[in-house]
Design an enzyme around this catalytic site. Structure first.
Site, mmCIF file in Angstrom:
data_model
loop_
_atom_site.group_PDB
_atom_site.id
_atom_site.type_symbol
_atom_site.label_atom_id
_atom_site.label_comp_id
_atom_site.label_asym_id
_atom_site.label_seq_id
_atom_site.Cartn_x
_atom_site.Cartn_y
_atom_site.Cartn_z
ATOM 1 N N ARG A 63 0.851 -1.208 0.000
ATOM 2 C CA ARG A 63 0.000 0.000 0.000
ATOM 3 C C ARG A 63 0.884 1.255 0.000
ATOM 4 O O ARG A 63 0.589 2.241 -0.645
ATOM 5 C CB ARG A 63 -0.910 0.037 1.235
ATOM 6 C CG ARG A 63 -1.858 -1.118 1.447
ATOM 7 C CD ARG A 63 -3.043 -1.101 0.511
ATOM 8 N NE ARG A 63 -2.687 -1.449 -0.846
ATOM 9 C CZ ARG A 63 -2.368 -2.683 -1.280
ATOM 10 N NH1 ARG A 63 -2.345 -3.703 -0.445
ATOM 11 N NH2 ARG A 63 -2.055 -2.911 -2.542
ATOM 12 N N HIS A 111 -7.190 7.746 11.001
ATOM 13 C CA HIS A 111 -6.884 6.307 10.988
ATOM 14 C C HIS A 111 -5.398 6.021 10.773
ATOM 15 O O HIS A 111 -5.039 4.920 10.365
ATOM 16 C CB HIS A 111 -7.730 5.604 9.915
ATOM 17 C CG HIS A 111 -9.195 5.587 10.235
ATOM 18 N ND1 HIS A 111 -10.177 5.357 9.303
ATOM 19 C CD2 HIS A 111 -9.838 5.781 11.419
ATOM 20 C CE1 HIS A 111 -11.364 5.410 9.901
ATOM 21 N NE2 HIS A 111 -11.194 5.679 11.173
HETATM 22 P P1 OAD Z 1 -15.521 3.342 1.656
HETATM 23 O O1 OAD Z 1 -14.894 2.428 0.669
HETATM 24 O O2 OAD Z 1 -16.408 2.752 2.681
HETATM 25 O O3 OAD Z 1 -16.369 4.436 0.882
HETATM 26 C C1 OAD Z 1 -15.837 5.102 -0.244
HETATM 27 C C2 OAD Z 1 -16.904 6.038 -0.776
HETATM 28 O O4 OAD Z 1 -16.306 6.735 -1.857
HETATM 29 C C3 OAD Z 1 -18.147 5.340 -1.321
HETATM 30 O O5 OAD Z 1 -19.302 5.981 -0.788
HETATM 31 C C4 OAD Z 1 -18.048 5.542 -2.831
HETATM 32 O O6 OAD Z 1 -19.319 5.729 -3.450
HETATM 33 C C5 OAD Z 1 -17.235 6.826 -2.888
HETATM 34 N N1 OAD Z 1 -16.483 7.032 -4.140
HETATM 35 C C6 OAD Z 1 -16.009 6.125 -5.032
HETATM 36 N N2 OAD Z 1 -15.348 6.747 -6.028
HETATM 37 C C7 OAD Z 1 -15.386 8.074 -5.758
HETATM 38 C C8 OAD Z 1 -14.877 9.249 -6.395
HETATM 39 N N3 OAD Z 1 -14.182 9.186 -7.540
HETATM 40 N N4 OAD Z 1 -15.127 10.445 -5.824
HETATM 41 C C9 OAD Z 1 -15.830 10.545 -4.661
HETATM 42 N N5 OAD Z 1 -16.326 9.478 -4.013
HETATM 43 C C10 OAD Z 1 -16.117 8.265 -4.551
HETATM 44 O O7 OAD Z 1 -14.322 4.175 2.330
HETATM 45 P P2 OAD Z 1 -14.318 5.027 3.662
HETATM 46 O O8 OAD Z 1 -15.659 5.599 3.958
HETATM 47 O O9 OAD Z 1 -13.154 5.954 3.575
HETATM 48 O O10 OAD Z 1 -10.436 2.227 7.866
HETATM 49 O O11 OAD Z 1 -13.979 3.901 4.730
HETATM 50 C C11 OAD Z 1 -13.808 4.258 6.067
HETATM 51 C C12 OAD Z 1 -12.776 3.400 6.730
HETATM 52 O O12 OAD Z 1 -13.088 2.022 6.542
HETATM 53 C C13 OAD Z 1 -11.390 3.517 6.120
HETATM 54 O O13 OAD Z 1 -10.671 4.599 6.647
HETATM 55 C C14 OAD Z 1 -10.754 2.231 6.488
HETATM 56 C C15 OAD Z 1 -11.908 1.313 6.149
HETATM 57 O O14 OAD Z 1 -11.912 0.089 6.623
HETATM 58 C C16 OAD Z 1 -9.272 1.678 8.282
HETATM 59 O O15 OAD Z 1 -8.462 1.156 7.539
HETATM 60 C C17 OAD Z 1 -9.096 1.772 9.745
#
Ligand code: OAD
Length: 234
Positions: A63, A111
């Site tokens: 990563r 995180h």
């Molecule tokens: P997610 O993968 O849960 O959500 C990503 C979001 O980004 C989704 O709602 C997609 O629709 C959106 N998305 C995709 N492509 C996009 C783009 N080009 N522009 C804008 N949005 C887009 O990721 P997080 O919410 O960040 O934790 O996840 C939260 C935490 O869960 C992470 O920090 C990680 C994970 O497990 C740890 O590693 C501790």
């Protein structure tokens, strides 16, 4: 004598994996629950590290390389630009450093950060990696194995205490590229003042997201963020 005190408006950004998607970094919940072909519980928990430290270290070493090769996208750059006119604080769930490399100066990582290592027995011992790997046998000054400076599932999120008062002072809250599925980060939106203007930018809109009084911009960050920044600057 009366003084007129004028302060810059405070913009608070809560960013997630979607923010960096257009830089080539995968989101977590867009690929059948797998993160780079791994179940997150096999690589992102203390139990996984205890069971197979080499697998976990290698996973994060990969990563880190990916992050170093990635470039900030139009959304990161637009947010950095906002600092010329607003007091901007970015609270990110992302472990990459693309906000900083775009030029943003106030970035709080909820995180953790992929380019830092820390002791596995003393969380206060944190070391810059500058792109290098963590391998089995790499130890802190107290002799314990180094691990990535990442918050794993089931671990506390100490930076949340710093993040809450920042959100409480927001005039504008922008939530970008996060499914708001992971707590306590997701709960931060509830601390914004009721009068704050709130925006949610995600190509999937607010499907399955349970928050209210947000203006939804159903676009990718690379389009939606520069457009919103232009509007705010007008
Ligand atoms: P997610 O993968 O849960 O959500 C990503 C979001 O980004 C989704 O709602 C997609 O629709 C959106 N998305 C995709 N492509 C996009 C783009 N080009 N522009 C804008 N949005 C887009 O990721 P997080 O919410 O960040 O934790 O996840 C939260 C935490 O869960 C992470 O920090 C990680 C994970 O497990 C740890 O590693 C501790």
């Amino acid at each position: 004598m009366d003084f007129l005190i004028c302060r810059m408006k405070r913009i608070v950004i809560l960013s997630g994996a979607g923010m960096s998607a257009e830089s080539g970094l995968k989101t977590f919940r867009d690929s059948d629950g797998l993160w780079e072909n791994h179940n997150v519980y096999d690589v992102a928990t203390p139990e996984a590290f205890a069971r197979d430290p080499e697998l976990v270290l290698n996973f994060y070493n990969e990563r880190r390389l990916q992050v170093l090769e990635a470039e900030p996208n139009k959304a990161h750059l637009a947010l950095a630009d906002l600092e010329k006119h607003f007091h901007v604080t970015i609270i990110t769930q992302n472990i990459d450093n693309l906000h900083e490399r775009a030029g943003s100066t106030r970035v709080l990582h909820l995180h953790g950060e992929i380019d830092l290592a820390r002791s596995s027995i003393d969380a206060s011992l944190i070391y810059p990696l500058n792109g290098s790997q963590i391998n089995i046998g790499d130890t802190c000054e107290k002799g314990s194995q180094l691990r990535p400076h990442i918050v794993w599932f089931g671990e506390p999120v100490p930076m949340i205490e710093e993040a809450i008062p920042i959100v409480e002072l927001a005039d504008i809250l922008m939530v970008i590229g996060t499914s708001l599925a992971v707590y306590p980060a997701a709960g931060l939106v509830n601390y914004a003042p009721h009068f704050a203007d709130k925006f949610y930018i995600d190509p999937n809109g607010m499907d399955g997201v349970n928050i209210h009084n947000f203006n939804v911009i159903a676009k990718k960050a690379g389009d939606g963020v520069p457009e919103l920044v232009m509007r705010l600057l007008e």
